[in-house]
Design an enzyme around this catalytic site. Structure first.
Site, PDB file in Angstrom:
ATOM      1  N   ASN A   1       0.838  -1.197   0.000  1.00  0.00           N
ATOM      2  CA  ASN A   1       0.000   0.000   0.000  1.00  0.00           C
ATOM      3  C   ASN A   1       0.875   1.250   0.000  1.00  0.00           C
ATOM      4  O   ASN A   1       1.971   1.284   0.586  1.00  0.00           O
ATOM      5  CB  ASN A   1      -1.004  -0.014   1.163  1.00  0.00           C
ATOM      6  CG  ASN A   1      -0.400  -0.254   2.530  1.00  0.00           C
ATOM      7  OD1 ASN A   1       0.644  -0.892   2.649  1.00  0.00           O
ATOM      8  ND2 ASN A   1      -1.057   0.233   3.558  1.00  0.00           N
ATOM      9  N   VAL A   2       0.384   2.253  -0.706  1.00  0.00           N
ATOM     10  CA  VAL A   2       1.093   3.531  -0.849  1.00  0.00           C
ATOM     11  C   VAL A   2       0.104   4.626  -0.498  1.00  0.00           C
ATOM     12  O   VAL A   2      -0.790   4.948  -1.297  1.00  0.00           O
ATOM     13  CB  VAL A   2       1.623   3.726  -2.283  1.00  0.00           C
ATOM     14  CG1 VAL A   2       2.403   5.046  -2.382  1.00  0.00           C
ATOM     15  CG2 VAL A   2       2.514   2.556  -2.711  1.00  0.00           C
ATOM     16  N   GLU A   3       0.228   5.155   0.710  1.00  0.00           N
ATOM     17  CA  GLU A   3      -0.718   6.169   1.163  1.00  0.00           C
ATOM     18  C   GLU A   3      -0.303   7.552   0.686  1.00  0.00           C
ATOM     19  O   GLU A   3       0.758   7.726   0.064  1.00  0.00           O
ATOM     20  CB  GLU A   3      -0.844   6.091   2.689  1.00  0.00           C
ATOM     21  CG  GLU A   3      -1.421   4.737   3.110  1.00  0.00           C
ATOM     22  CD  GLU A   3      -1.668   4.602   4.605  1.00  0.00           C
ATOM     23  OE1 GLU A   3      -1.187   5.448   5.392  1.00  0.00           O
ATOM     24  OE2 GLU A   3      -2.355   3.623   4.975  1.00  0.00           O
ATOM     25  N   ASN A   4      -1.175   8.518   0.948  1.00  0.00           N
ATOM     26  CA  ASN A   4      -0.943   9.875   0.453  1.00  0.00           C
ATOM     27  C   ASN A   4      -1.529  10.858   1.460  1.00  0.00           C
ATOM     28  O   ASN A   4      -2.538  10.550   2.103  1.00  0.00           O
ATOM     29  CB  ASN A   4      -1.638  10.023  -0.920  1.00  0.00           C
ATOM     30  CG  ASN A   4      -1.204  11.271  -1.645  1.00  0.00           C
ATOM     31  OD1 ASN A   4      -1.608  12.374  -1.318  1.00  0.00           O
ATOM     32  ND2 ASN A   4      -0.347  11.094  -2.632  1.00  0.00           N
ATOM     33  N   ALA A   5      -0.905  12.030   1.555  1.00  0.00           N
ATOM     34  CA  ALA A   5      -1.409  13.064   2.457  1.00  0.00           C
ATOM     35  C   ALA A   5      -2.844  13.436   2.106  1.00  0.00           C
ATOM     36  O   ALA A   5      -3.628  13.817   2.986  1.00  0.00           O
ATOM     37  CB  ALA A   5      -0.494  14.288   2.404  1.00  0.00           C
ATOM     38  N   ALA A   6      -3.181  13.329   0.833  1.00  0.00           N
ATOM     39  CA  ALA A   6      -4.588  13.441   0.410  1.00  0.00           C
ATOM     40  C   ALA A   6      -5.151  12.022   0.513  1.00  0.00           C
ATOM     41  O   ALA A   6      -5.034  11.224  -0.423  1.00  0.00           O
ATOM     42  CB  ALA A   6      -4.672  13.980  -1.007  1.00  0.00           C
ATOM     43  N   TYR A   7      -5.696  11.695   1.658  1.00  0.00           N
ATOM     44  CA  TYR A   7      -5.973  10.303   2.021  1.00  0.00           C
ATOM     45  C   TYR A   7      -6.627   9.430   0.944  1.00  0.00           C
ATOM     46  O   TYR A   7      -6.204   8.293   0.737  1.00  0.00           O
ATOM     47  CB  TYR A   7      -6.832  10.242   3.289  1.00  0.00           C
ATOM     48  CG  TYR A   7      -6.164  10.735   4.557  1.00  0.00           C
ATOM     49  CD1 TYR A   7      -4.835  11.126   4.588  1.00  0.00           C
ATOM     50  CD2 TYR A   7      -6.886  10.805   5.739  1.00  0.00           C
ATOM     51  CE1 TYR A   7      -4.248  11.588   5.756  1.00  0.00           C
ATOM     52  CE2 TYR A   7      -6.301  11.265   6.918  1.00  0.00           C
ATOM     53  CZ  TYR A   7      -4.982  11.655   6.914  1.00  0.00           C
ATOM     54  OH  TYR A   7      -4.399  12.095   8.079  1.00  0.00           O
TER      55      TYR A   7
ATOM     56  N   GLU B   1      -2.817  -4.738  -3.178  1.00  0.00           N
ATOM     57  CA  GLU B   1      -3.257  -5.595  -4.287  1.00  0.00           C
ATOM     58  C   GLU B   1      -3.176  -4.846  -5.608  1.00  0.00           C
ATOM     59  O   GLU B   1      -2.815  -5.418  -6.648  1.00  0.00           O
ATOM     60  CB  GLU B   1      -4.698  -6.065  -4.054  1.00  0.00           C
ATOM     61  CG  GLU B   1      -4.876  -6.945  -2.825  1.00  0.00           C
ATOM     62  CD  GLU B   1      -5.220  -6.146  -1.563  1.00  0.00           C
ATOM     63  OE1 GLU B   1      -4.717  -5.011  -1.406  1.00  0.00           O
ATOM     64  OE2 GLU B   1      -5.975  -6.663  -0.742  1.00  0.00           O
TER      65      GLU B   1
ATOM     66  N   CYS C   1     -10.580  -4.115  -3.893  1.00  0.00           N
ATOM     67  CA  CYS C   1      -9.519  -5.033  -4.339  1.00  0.00           C
ATOM     68  C   CYS C   1     -10.071  -6.401  -4.719  1.00  0.00           C
ATOM     69  O   CYS C   1      -9.509  -7.075  -5.581  1.00  0.00           O
ATOM     70  CB  CYS C   1      -8.423  -5.134  -3.287  1.00  0.00           C
ATOM     71  SG  CYS C   1      -7.407  -3.640  -3.275  1.00  0.00           S
TER      72      CYS C   1
END
Ligand code: THU
Length: 134
Positions: A43-49, A56, A90
């Site tokens: 998983n690759v999260e982001n400050a813009a959730y 997956e 997913c």
């Protein structure tokens, strides 16, 4: 090492690379294609959730980028005591490249905890066949 052990180890290795500073919940996914190639993602999260992506999705993206188009088996590895089954989105992503009897193994760092068929996790699903005969 068995094919499943190799898949498990690939999921564990990539889980450690997850970028999850917001949820602090690292997920790894590793899939095998019918010809035995393994592709993995985290998983690759982001400050813009909402822009964050699931493990997956990363594994599927790697498969497609390498020219693969079928999932024979997939291992999804989460953290903690709870079973980390693939999220709804997913399940649909996996469904695009899998069959109803494709096995989805749900793992923790300790090992594989449960195994499901795609049909069990996403019954009566919508897929490419539904678009035929329009
Ligand atoms: N996550 C996945 O990577 N796969 C799933 O199937 C369930 C959830 C991630 C998304 C988010 O970065 C974190 O786990 C917490 O939801």
């Amino acid at each position: 090492m068995s094919d499943l052990d190799a898949l498990f180890e690939a999921a564990r290795a990539i889980q450690a690379r997850a970028y999850a500073p917001y949820s602090r919940f690292k997920v790894g996914a590793a899939l095998a294609t019918p010809d035995g190639r393994i592709f993995s993602g985290c998983n690759v999260e982001n400050a813009a959730y909402p822009v964050g992506t699931c493990a997956e999705a990363g594994a599927i993206s790697a498969m497609i980028a390498a020219g693969g188009d079928r999932i024979a088996t997939i291992v999804v590895m989460g953290e903690g005591a709870h079973l980390v089954t693939p999220c709804g989105g997913c399940r649909q992503r996996i469904r695009e490249f899998a069959a109803p009897d494709t096995i989805i193994h749900v793992a923790g760092p300790d090992g594989i905890r449960r195994s499901f068929t795609l049909e069990e996790l996403l019954p009566h699903s919508f897929g490419p066949d539904n678009l035929i005969d329009r």
